[in-house]
Design an enzyme around this catalytic site. Structure first.
Site, short mmCIF file in Angstrom:
data_model
loop_
_atom_site.label_atom_id
_atom_site.label_comp_id
_atom_site.label_asym_id
_atom_site.label_seq_id
_atom_site.Cartn_x
_atom_site.Cartn_y
_atom_site.Cartn_z
N ASP A 7 -20.10 10.32 15.52
CA ASP A 7 -21.06 11.19 16.19
C ASP A 7 -22.28 11.36 15.28
O ASP A 7 -22.17 11.17 14.06
CB ASP A 7 -20.45 12.55 16.50
N SER A 8 -23.39 11.72 15.88
CA SER A 8 -24.59 11.96 15.08
C SER A 8 -24.47 13.20 14.22
O SER A 8 -25.25 13.38 13.28
CB SER A 8 -25.81 12.09 16.01
N CYS A 70 -20.96 10.30 20.52
CA CYS A 70 -22.34 10.69 20.78
C CYS A 70 -22.84 10.04 22.07
O CYS A 70 -22.82 8.81 22.20
CB CYS A 70 -23.21 10.24 19.60
N GLU A 150 -24.77 25.36 17.69
CA GLU A 150 -24.54 25.29 16.24
C GLU A 150 -24.70 26.64 15.56
O GLU A 150 -24.21 26.84 14.45
CB GLU A 150 -25.44 24.22 15.63
N CYS A 180 -23.59 15.80 26.41
CA CYS A 180 -23.74 15.99 24.96
C CYS A 180 -22.47 16.69 24.50
O CYS A 180 -22.01 17.63 25.17
CB CYS A 180 -24.97 16.82 24.63
N HIS A 182 -21.82 18.76 22.29
CA HIS A 182 -21.92 20.19 21.98
C HIS A 182 -21.63 21.05 23.22
O HIS A 182 -21.17 22.19 23.11
CB HIS A 182 -23.33 20.55 21.49
#
Length: 247
Positions: A7-8, A70, A150, A180, A182
């Site tokens: 993942d990034s 990702c 985050e 995404c 997240h």
């Protein structure tokens, strides 16, 4: 079975959580390119270069499989990764499209695709869903969700304001693709905003569904060895992993 998850940054930990819950792998090696996150605002050639470098990193581990957690990399660099990888590479965009097709029988369902700017601009989900004969598609780049998550803000006024900012002109969807990794962390807030009847497509669950259909998993591993690596500040990544994965 030993898998690498790329993942990034930290978002791919939501995919790792799905893998752990389904006990599919004996070992998981996670690599987050935290020094160069976010990928969602970068150009295609840069994303491809970073993705190929991730494959080179994983060559140190004798993996059976690489999962690209990702969405941006899955949209832009999957073929290039496959060309240089000694093991199979699968990505969350293909898995998400298949999961959506399996979840929705009505091809006229209104589908909302959420993702980074790069993922949305790639139109990868739209191309794949149109190939599955879905016709009513909306896509929205919702990059603010990444820093909000985050900051461990999963509900409340800040998130509600972001929803109003992004979704003011959006037709109520039958399904939302969380494009995404997240975004699964704010699923409950999204359900409250849209509808509890809305179908949500989670990259981690979609990958598990694809793996179970495409690969032979005869063994359920009761324990999984986990290794976490980051291109910058690995201790921070490990601390987040401990929290998100309840380790």
């Amino acid at each position: 079975m030993k898998v690498g998850v790329f993942d990034s940054g930290i978002g791919g930990l939501t995919v790792v959580k799905s893998l752990l819950e389904n006990k599919l792998f004996e070992e998981i090696v996670y690599f987050g390119d935290t020094a160069r996150v976010p990928y969602g605002i970068k150009d295609k050639s840069t994303i491809i270069r970073y993705a190929i470098e991730a494959v080179e990193f994983f060559k140190n581990f004798e993996l059976d499989l690489i999962i690209v957690a990702c969405n941006t990399v899955s949209a832009y660099a999957l073929n290039e990764m496959r060309e240089v990888s000694p093991c199979p590479v699968i990505g969350v965009v293909e898995a998400g499209i298949l999961a959506t097709a399996n979840a929705l029988k009505d091809k006229n369902s209104n589908i909302l695709i959420l993702g980074t700017k790069a993922t949305v601009n790639s139109k990868a989900y739209e191309i794949g869903l149109k190939a599955e004969c879905f016709t009513t598609l909306q896509a929205k780049a919702t990059g603010l969700f990444v820093p909000i998550v985050e900051e461990e803000i999963y509900e409340g006024e800040i998130l509600d304001a972001a929803f109003k900012h992004y979704f003011g002109n959006i037709t109520k969807p039958d399904a939302v693709i969380l494009g995404c990794t997240h975004f699964p962390l704010i699923t409950n807030a999204l359900k409250n905003y849209f509808s509890k009847d809305t179908v949500f497509i989670h990259s981690g669950d979609a990958i598990v569904e694809q793996l179970q259909k495409s690969f032979c998993f005869d063994t359920k591993y009761q324990t999984t060895k986990l290794e976490f690596f980051a291109s910058e500040n690995p201790e921070s990544l490990k601390a987040i992993a401990k929290k998100w994965l309840n380790l």
